[in-house]
Design a protein around this motif. Structure first.
Motif, PDB file in Angstrom:
ATOM      1  N   SER A 273       0.853  -1.200   0.000  1.00  0.00           N
ATOM      2  CA  SER A 273       0.000   0.000   0.000  1.00  0.00           C
ATOM      3  C   SER A 273       0.887   1.248   0.000  1.00  0.00           C
ATOM      4  O   SER A 273       2.076   1.189   0.328  1.00  0.00           O
ATOM      5  CB  SER A 273      -0.900   0.006   1.229  1.00  0.00           C
ATOM      6  OG  SER A 273      -0.117   0.222   2.389  1.00  0.00           O
ATOM      7  N   TYR A 274       0.264   2.371  -0.326  1.00  0.00           N
ATOM      8  CA  TYR A 274       1.007   3.640  -0.290  1.00  0.00           C
ATOM      9  C   TYR A 274       1.559   3.882   1.106  1.00  0.00           C
ATOM     10  O   TYR A 274       2.697   4.326   1.274  1.00  0.00           O
ATOM     11  CB  TYR A 274       0.097   4.801  -0.702  1.00  0.00           C
ATOM     12  CG  TYR A 274      -0.338   4.729  -2.139  1.00  0.00           C
ATOM     13  CD1 TYR A 274       0.561   4.979  -3.167  1.00  0.00           C
ATOM     14  CD2 TYR A 274      -1.643   4.392  -2.477  1.00  0.00           C
ATOM     15  CE1 TYR A 274       0.169   4.895  -4.495  1.00  0.00           C
ATOM     16  CE2 TYR A 274      -2.042   4.303  -3.797  1.00  0.00           C
ATOM     17  CZ  TYR A 274      -1.129   4.563  -4.802  1.00  0.00           C
ATOM     18  OH  TYR A 274      -1.520   4.469  -6.109  1.00  0.00           O
ATOM     19  N   THR A 275       0.752   3.584   2.125  1.00  0.00           N
ATOM     20  CA  THR A 275       1.196   3.822   3.506  1.00  0.00           C
ATOM     21  C   THR A 275       2.398   2.945   3.829  1.00  0.00           C
ATOM     22  O   THR A 275       3.386   3.413   4.389  1.00  0.00           O
ATOM     23  CB  THR A 275       0.031   3.519   4.477  1.00  0.00           C
ATOM     24  OG1 THR A 275      -1.050   4.387   4.159  1.00  0.00           O
ATOM     25  CG2 THR A 275       0.438   3.716   5.920  1.00  0.00           C
ATOM     26  N   ARG A 278       5.716   4.077   2.131  1.00  0.00           N
ATOM     27  CA  ARG A 278       6.204   5.444   2.303  1.00  0.00           C
ATOM     28  C   ARG A 278       7.624   5.518   2.882  1.00  0.00           C
ATOM     29  O   ARG A 278       8.477   6.251   2.375  1.00  0.00           O
ATOM     30  CB  ARG A 278       5.247   6.259   3.169  1.00  0.00           C
ATOM     31  CG  ARG A 278       5.557   7.747   3.120  1.00  0.00           C
ATOM     32  CD  ARG A 278       4.604   8.580   3.953  1.00  0.00           C
ATOM     33  NE  ARG A 278       4.811   9.999   3.729  1.00  0.00           N
ATOM     34  CZ  ARG A 278       5.811  10.702   4.236  1.00  0.00           C
ATOM     35  NH1 ARG A 278       6.693  10.116   5.005  1.00  0.00           N
ATOM     36  NH2 ARG A 278       5.951  11.996   3.970  1.00  0.00           N
ATOM     37  N   TRP A 292       3.609  11.696  -2.637  1.00  0.00           N
ATOM     38  CA  TRP A 292       3.029  10.543  -1.934  1.00  0.00           C
ATOM     39  C   TRP A 292       1.929  11.004  -0.971  1.00  0.00           C
ATOM     40  O   TRP A 292       0.885  10.370  -0.872  1.00  0.00           O
ATOM     41  CB  TRP A 292       4.141   9.816  -1.163  1.00  0.00           C
ATOM     42  CG  TRP A 292       4.003   8.342  -1.241  1.00  0.00           C
ATOM     43  CD1 TRP A 292       3.727   7.490  -0.216  1.00  0.00           C
ATOM     44  CD2 TRP A 292       4.140   7.515  -2.410  1.00  0.00           C
ATOM     45  NE1 TRP A 292       3.693   6.199  -0.680  1.00  0.00           N
ATOM     46  CE2 TRP A 292       3.940   6.190  -2.016  1.00  0.00           C
ATOM     47  CE3 TRP A 292       4.416   7.782  -3.748  1.00  0.00           C
ATOM     48  CZ2 TRP A 292       3.993   5.118  -2.913  1.00  0.00           C
ATOM     49  CZ3 TRP A 292       4.464   6.724  -4.635  1.00  0.00           C
ATOM     50  CH2 TRP A 292       4.249   5.423  -4.213  1.00  0.00           C
ATOM     51  N   ILE A 295      -1.445  11.695  -2.658  1.00  0.00           N
ATOM     52  CA  ILE A 295      -2.214  10.638  -3.336  1.00  0.00           C
ATOM     53  C   ILE A 295      -3.409  10.313  -2.436  1.00  0.00           C
ATOM     54  O   ILE A 295      -3.229   9.907  -1.278  1.00  0.00           O
ATOM     55  CB  ILE A 295      -1.358   9.391  -3.577  1.00  0.00           C
ATOM     56  CG1 ILE A 295      -0.257   9.710  -4.591  1.00  0.00           C
ATOM     57  CG2 ILE A 295      -2.212   8.218  -4.052  1.00  0.00           C
ATOM     58  CD1 ILE A 295       0.688   8.580  -4.903  1.00  0.00           C
ATOM     59  N   ARG A 301      -4.739   5.826   0.900  1.00  0.00           N
ATOM     60  CA  ARG A 301      -3.330   5.392   0.936  1.00  0.00           C
ATOM     61  C   ARG A 301      -3.168   4.109   1.756  1.00  0.00           C
ATOM     62  O   ARG A 301      -2.267   3.319   1.511  1.00  0.00           O
ATOM     63  CB  ARG A 301      -2.442   6.502   1.506  1.00  0.00           C
ATOM     64  CG  ARG A 301      -2.333   7.709   0.592  1.00  0.00           C
ATOM     65  CD  ARG A 301      -1.246   8.675   1.053  1.00  0.00           C
ATOM     66  NE  ARG A 301      -1.568   9.329   2.292  1.00  0.00           N
ATOM     67  CZ  ARG A 301      -2.185  10.501   2.405  1.00  0.00           C
ATOM     68  NH1 ARG A 301      -2.555  11.157   1.325  1.00  0.00           N
ATOM     69  NH2 ARG A 301      -2.421  11.032   3.586  1.00  0.00           N
ATOM     70  N   THR A 305      -2.881   0.242  -3.629  1.00  0.00           N
ATOM     71  CA  THR A 305      -1.575  -0.399  -3.802  1.00  0.00           C
ATOM     72  C   THR A 305      -0.851   0.122  -5.058  1.00  0.00           C
ATOM     73  O   THR A 305      -1.469   0.649  -5.985  1.00  0.00           O
ATOM     74  CB  THR A 305      -1.742  -1.929  -3.966  1.00  0.00           C
ATOM     75  OG1 THR A 305      -2.517  -2.185  -5.153  1.00  0.00           O
ATOM     76  CG2 THR A 305      -2.419  -2.546  -2.763  1.00  0.00           C
ATOM     77  N   ILE A 306       0.454  -0.097  -5.049  1.00  0.00           N
ATOM     78  CA  ILE A 306       1.283   0.271  -6.197  1.00  0.00           C
ATOM     79  C   ILE A 306       0.855  -0.557  -7.417  1.00  0.00           C
ATOM     80  O   ILE A 306       0.701  -0.046  -8.522  1.00  0.00           O
ATOM     81  CB  ILE A 306       2.780  -0.056  -5.914  1.00  0.00           C
ATOM     82  CG1 ILE A 306       3.208   0.413  -4.534  1.00  0.00           C
ATOM     83  CG2 ILE A 306       3.689   0.459  -7.020  1.00  0.00           C
ATOM     84  CD1 ILE A 306       3.198   1.864  -4.324  1.00  0.00           C
ATOM     85  N   ASN A 309      -2.305   0.690  -8.977  1.00  0.00           N
ATOM     86  CA  ASN A 309      -2.108   1.937  -9.723  1.00  0.00           C
ATOM     87  C   ASN A 309      -1.504   1.663 -11.094  1.00  0.00           C
ATOM     88  O   ASN A 309      -1.909   2.254 -12.107  1.00  0.00           O
ATOM     89  CB  ASN A 309      -1.209   2.874  -8.907  1.00  0.00           C
ATOM     90  CG  ASN A 309      -1.308   4.338  -9.318  1.00  0.00           C
ATOM     91  OD1 ASN A 309      -0.324   4.940  -9.712  1.00  0.00           O
ATOM     92  ND2 ASN A 309      -2.496   4.910  -9.243  1.00  0.00           N
ATOM     93  N   THR A 319       1.786   7.140  -9.804  1.00  0.00           N
ATOM     94  CA  THR A 319       3.093   6.487  -9.651  1.00  0.00           C
ATOM     95  C   THR A 319       3.848   6.285 -10.978  1.00  0.00           C
ATOM     96  O   THR A 319       5.080   6.345 -10.968  1.00  0.00           O
ATOM     97  CB  THR A 319       2.994   5.130  -8.901  1.00  0.00           C
ATOM     98  OG1 THR A 319       2.199   4.220  -9.669  1.00  0.00           O
ATOM     99  CG2 THR A 319       2.387   5.300  -7.520  1.00  0.00           C
TER     100      THR A 319
END
Ligand SMILES: Cc1cc2nc3c(=O)[nH]c(=O)nc-3n(C[C@H](O)[C@H](O)[C@H](O)COP(=O)(O)OP(=O)(O)OC[C@H]3O[C@@H](n4cnc5c(N)ncnc54)[C@H](O)[C@@H]3O)c2cc1C
Ligand code: FES
Ligand code: FES
Length: 494
Positions: A273-275, A278, A292, A295, A301, A305-306, A309, A319
């Motif tokens: 995940s973005y979190t 990070r 970041w 987003i 976040r 997920t990356i 995206n 991203t």
């Protein structure tokens, strides 16, 4: 292939253990809470992950540690809750039934007027209160990016969060802390490593046991919809009324959550995940920190997920432009077979990616930046927070000892049908002196690279002018010019 199978999911809802079978693949947590469980403290505002009225906490075991995160119940599918702890606002008071530290601070600081946003704000602030004993105002604002309040205004709410932080979470004042050891034991026992298959009249939901099981399942059902964080797919359901069955849920798979940072670069599993990304991401590429934090909001976040995206392939996903500028590669997997390609090659055309039936995104790798590389990424959106980009730009340049451009990669989102490199602008710079004159020529070359569209986010003219101006801004920043706009001063200093 999974050793064991189940035909139901099991999770904790507040202080109850739930077993659920036979539900539709697109049943949202919000509908289940409000309609089936009559837990109506959790509200529906937008049903698209924007307003935060539906915020609840989801606790999950992560490397032996139980962590609670705020999520949007309106776009979270019930199937994704296996072996988690769902906490609604009804369970956020103290063990003795009195108001929690956050709720009391909201009362004391007049943080609520009509009250519609309040349960979601209490849930978001409860997550922050548990996680961070000394939040700064910037931390509080970041936590609240995904919670819209249209009548109180944010100043009293931020003051309430500051006040709540003066109370330390303990067994006496918080139900989650009090039950922590017991919850760890329960969730650990619930995560039995089984493949889960839920059959319903509206289709099948699969939860693979692990990544090998995912590979086997997706190869066998290439028409299935993979769902990771559901921050895109959730809207297909709530806004576009699309049928998504059969569904393969992947958000629970630890094998897709690898984060590896070494001198060669950063590898992120598709399910990170973005979190979760990070810390490592900002350590490898500090220039991406601001992007970041812009987003989505915190809930998005925590879920998004990356891999989602990238796989979604949107021309305005945030991203791909920086990852393409960094020369990142993506690894795809189908069955036992893997292939790795430059990320830019993955995006073929609008809505079309180089992904074969039954093939999923497994990871992305971004090579480390050279110490002397200039790198920057910029997001232009109508609203600063919780908004999709009108355009996103990323620049990476290295100079040789004579000040000539030795390497250059420029990528934009929002300027074409896919995230795309600016090859004409790059050609205008390569081997040239890094000066105002050459950068101005490269700026003009962007008109050869892109013919952007007009839509409600921005006109074609605005997009082109912004892209050109961002190139100048990047140049000025590499010369040390003070072109960044700083945050407003903290409330206490204002
Ligand atoms: C309120 C809100 C704000 C947002 N703000 C932003 C923003 O600022 N910037 C931005 O870029 N995006 C934003 N988004 C979009 C979204 O959050 C991102 O695109 C996110 O990364 C999607 O990830 P996910 O895990 O939720 O994907 P999902 O919704 O689960 O899936 C998205 C797509 O990817 C596919 N997929 C997922 N994982 C895989 C995999 N491993 N292999 C193959 N296919 C896969 C799915 O089948 C689907 O087609 C926002 C969304 C919302 C709701
Ligand atoms: S109802 Fe608005 S974010 Fe869920
Ligand atoms: S109190 Fe009314 S929307 Fe926040």
């Amino acid at each position: 292939m999974a050793e064991t199978h189940r035909s139901f999911i099991r999770f904790l809802l507040n202080d109850q253990t739930i077993e659920l079978a036979g539900f539709a693949p697109d049943l949202t947590l919000l509908d289940w809470l409000r309609i089936d469980r009559r837990l109506t403290g959790t509200k529906e505002g937008c049903a698209e992950g924007d307003c935060g009225a539906c915020t609840v906490l989801v606790g999950r075991m992560d490397n032996g540690v139980l962590t609670y995160e705020s999520v949007n119940a309106c776009i979270r599918f019930v199937g994704s809750l296996d072996a988690t702890h769902v906490v609604t606002v009804e369970h956020m008071n103290r063990p003795d039934g009195a108001l929690s530290a956050v709720q009391q601070a909201m009362v004391d600081h007049h943080g609520s007027q009509c009250g519609f946003c309040t349960p979601g704000i209490v849930a978001s602030l409860h997550a922050l209160w548990l996680a961070d004993p000394e939040p700064t105002e910037a931390d509080i604002e970041r936590q609240l990016q995904g919670n819209l309040c249209r009548c109180t205004g944010y100043e009293p709410i931020v003051k309430a969060a500051v006040a709540a932080a003066k109370t330390i979470p303990s067994e006496d004042n918080d139900r989650l802390v009090k039950a922590y050891a017991e919850t760890v034991e329960t969730l650990t026992a619930l995560a039995d490593g089984a493949r889960v298959t839920i059959e319903s009249e509206r289709g099948t939901t699969y939860l693979p046991a692990d990544v090998d099981d995912l590979a086997a399942l997706y190869e066998a059902h290439p028409g299935a919809t993979i769902v990771a964080g559901s921050t895109d797919v959730g809207l297909w359901v709530t806004k576009h009324l699309r049928e998504i069955a059969p569904v393969i849920l992947v958000g629970h798979l630890d094998g897709l959550k690898e984060i590896a940072l070494d001198e060669d670069g950063l590898t992120l599993g598709a399910g990170v995940s973005y979190t979760a990304a990070r810390g490592a991401l900002v350590s490898a590429f500090p220039q991406m920190a601001e992007l970041w934090d812009r987003i989505g909001g915190e809930q998005v976040r925590n879920m998004g997920t990356i891999g989602g995206n990238i796989a979604n392939g949107s021309p305005i996903g945030d991203t791909p432009p920086p990852l393409i500028a960094l020369d990142a590669t993506v690894t795809l997997r189908k069955g036992k077979e893997r292939r790795t390609m430059p990320l830019e090659a993955f995006f073929l055309d609008y809505g079309k990616q180089d992904r074969r039936p039954g093939e999923f995104v497994e990871s992305v790798f971004a090579p480390a930046l050279a110490d002397d590389a200039f790198f920057a990424v910029y997001k232009i959106s109508k609203r600063r927070d919780e908004d999709i980009s009108a355009l996103c730009a990323a620049f990476r340049v290295t100079l040789d000892s004579e000040g000539l451009v030795a390497s250059v990669r420029i990528a934009f989102g929002g300027m074409a049908g896919t995230p795309k490199r600016a090859k004409a602008a790059e050609a205008a710079l390569l081997g040239q002196a890094w000066t105002w004159d050459t950068v101005s020529q490269a700026r003009e070359a962007l008109a050869t690279d892109y013919q952007p569209l007009s839509d409600w986010r921005a006109s074609a003219e605005y997009r082109m002018l912004s892209a050109q101006n961002l190139m100048i801004r990047f140049f000025l920043e590499t010369c040390g010019a003070p072109v960044r706009i700083e945050r407003r001063p903290a409330l206490a200093e204002a």
